[in-house]
Scaffold this motif. Structure first.
Motif, short mmCIF file in Angstrom:
data_model
loop_
_atom_site.label_atom_id
_atom_site.label_comp_id
_atom_site.label_asym_id
_atom_site.label_seq_id
_atom_site.Cartn_x
_atom_site.Cartn_y
_atom_site.Cartn_z
N SER A 3 0.82 -1.23 0.00
CA SER A 3 0.00 0.00 0.00
C SER A 3 0.85 1.27 0.00
N PHE A 4 2.07 1.20 -0.58
CA PHE A 4 2.87 2.42 -0.75
C PHE A 4 2.46 3.03 -2.08
N GLY A 5 2.08 4.29 -2.10
CA GLY A 5 1.61 4.90 -3.35
C GLY A 5 0.25 4.35 -3.70
N GLY A 6 0.04 3.99 -4.95
CA GLY A 6 -1.25 3.45 -5.37
C GLY A 6 -1.28 3.28 -6.87
N PHE A 7 -2.38 2.71 -7.37
CA PHE A 7 -2.44 2.43 -8.81
C PHE A 7 -2.72 3.70 -9.63
N THR A 8 -3.62 4.57 -9.14
CA THR A 8 -3.95 5.77 -9.91
C THR A 8 -2.77 6.72 -9.98
N VAL A 9 -2.02 6.76 -8.91
CA VAL A 9 -0.91 7.72 -8.82
C VAL A 9 0.42 7.08 -9.27
N LEU A 10 0.31 5.86 -9.81
CA LEU A 10 1.52 5.13 -10.22
C LEU A 10 2.31 5.90 -11.29
N GLY A 11 1.61 6.46 -12.26
CA GLY A 11 2.30 7.20 -13.33
C GLY A 11 3.06 8.39 -12.78
#
Lengths: 243, 209
Positions: B93-101
């Motif tokens: 749960s470090f960061g996330g999928f939407t903010v991955l870019g």
């Protein structure tokens, strides 16, 4: 690094893809919601599902709590800054800032709890299989699978070096000796990785592995990237302005 | 350095995702089929190294090493970091999928900059003589400075583009919180580059063009 969670039977590939795809989908959806009520409901649902996963033994409670704490470190920084407006007489409470901090806190927790619940019990191999099945370019999927495979090997190397250093009386502290010893540890891990890559390369050649480039992964032409990026930015800007 | 989900605006997320996808595609194009195992092993090595904690005061900081990874991998750092950030988002749960870019750009762009700025400093001479130790130390420290400094600058830019003056104090706190990482990363990268030149000169000779 603990990439391996408690041994659970890996779900079949379609279910893995569905779980990862849903996690990505709810992340996109929840990260753009602006209703505190809906976000609070999503947080509650995510927490319940994560606790249920914990009760079923697929997500250890200490791991769940640690992850919630790490997510909320950033949230704490938000609350230390956003609701406070620096004016002439010092920091003053700002309603607008507090509302913004509340929305971001709810979004961050809703997404994190939802993803924890959906991906509970999946290890790195399962995540790699699911991601590869969700349409990653083939070379990127192979890189993902290979990285996951080598994570365990290099983590073992790190543990062995760590044990050897501690056996020689090393205790980390904020000093020059710690920097030197940790740099040695890091250099050894990198050397180990490069020597292993050399062995892998030799083994592949010995098996007559063809290293000719495969046409599977090709970057689209620059104008397509530019057009795609412009369309994506324009579309999301319109959605953002209209919401 | 991860930005959390729900902070950045949709246009910033979309723009960053498109740029990051372009970076990953370019990195994959530069990465030959035969170099995949090496990239995966170095990616795994940096992932494992990022779990090393260094005591600072009453707490500790973990290494980021994006500058050093960029020095060794060049553009391949984009797909390698994509894999690492995807696993970190899914497993920890470090960061996330939407903010991955956005997080990928924040980590990988300064890494590529470190590669192009510093690769000449660490290459052995024509006859195989390694560069002087002082130059290696400077190059290693610069990896930390360019890598962490660049990441902090890009994270600040993403926040400014998303919230304007609203995030000014948050940016200040974020930069302040990363100062110990900045120092520790630079020190350890410097010592590591100097050690690599002694232990396995080929490691630096293989720095991708």
């Amino acid at each position: 690094m603990r990439t391996a969670l408690p041994a659970t039977a890996t779900p079949p590939a379609p279910r893995l893809r569905l779980r990862l795809g849903t996690a990505v989908g709810i992340s996109v959806l929840l990260s753009q919601l602006t209703s505190p009520g809906l976000l609070l409901a999503a947080c509650a649902a995510g927490l319940l599902l994560a606790l249920a996963a914990s009760a079923n033994g697929v997500l250890p409670l200490h791991s769940l709590l640690r992850r919630i704490a790490s997510v909320n470190l950033f949230v704490a920084m938000l609350w230390l800054t956003l609701p406070w407006a620096l004016q002439g007489g010092g920091p003053q409470w700002s309603e607008a800032g507090a509302h913004h901090a509340l929305l971001i806190s709810l979004r961050t927790n809703a997404v994190a709890l939802g993803c924890m619940a959906l991906l509970a019990g999946l290890d790195a191999f399962a995540i790699a299989r699911a991601a590869a099945g969700l349409g990653l370019p083939s070379r990127l999927a192979r890189l993902l699978v290979l990285t996951v495979r080598y994570l365990g090997v290099l983590d073992d190397t790190r543990r062995r070096i760590d044990l050897a250093m501690r056996a020689r009386g090393f205790r980390p502290g904020a000093n020059r000796r710690t920097v030197a010893v940790l740099a040695q540890q890091l250099a050894l891990i990198l050397v180990h990785a490069m020597l292993r890559a050399e062995r892998v390369d030799l083994a592949l050649r010995a098996r007559a592995f063809a290293t000719a480039p495969q046409p599977a992964t090709r970057a689209p032409r620059p104008w397509r990237w530019a057009a795609g990026t412009a369309a994506l930015c324009l579309g999301s800007s319109l959605l953002w302005l209209l919401r | 350095m991860h930005l959390a989900e729900g902070v950045l605006s949709a246009p910033v997320l979309a723009g960053a995702a498109a740029l990051a996808a372009a970076g990953v595609a370019f990195g994959l194009r530069r990465l030959g089929e035969a170099q995949l195992p090496l990239a995966a092993l170095l990616g795994a090595a940096f992932f494992v190294a990022s779990t090393i904690h260094v005591p600072v005061g009453v707490g500790s900081v973990h290494l980021i090493l994006n500058g050093l990874a960029g020095l060794m991998l060049g553009w391949a750092v984009f797909p390698v970091f994509f894999v690492a950030l995807l696993l970190q988002a899914a497993l920890f749960s470090f960061g996330g999928f939407t903010v991955l870019g956005a997080n990928l750009l924040i980590m990988a762009l300064p890494a590529v900059a470190a590669h192009y700025l510093l690769r000449r400093l660490v290459r052995p001479a024509e006859d195989g003589t390694p560069p002087p130790r002082r130059r290696l130390l400077v190059a290693g420290a610069a990896c930390g400075i360019v890598g962490i400094g660049g990441a902090a600058a890009l994270a600040s830019l993403a926040l400014v583009l998303s919230g304007g003056h609203l995030f000014t104090e948050l940016i200040g706190l974020l930069v302040l919180a990363h100062l110990p990482v900045f120092v520790v990363d630079a020190l350890i990268s410097a010592a590591t580059v100097a050690l690599l030149a002694r232990m396995l000169p080929a490691a630096l000779a293989a720095v991708r063009a």
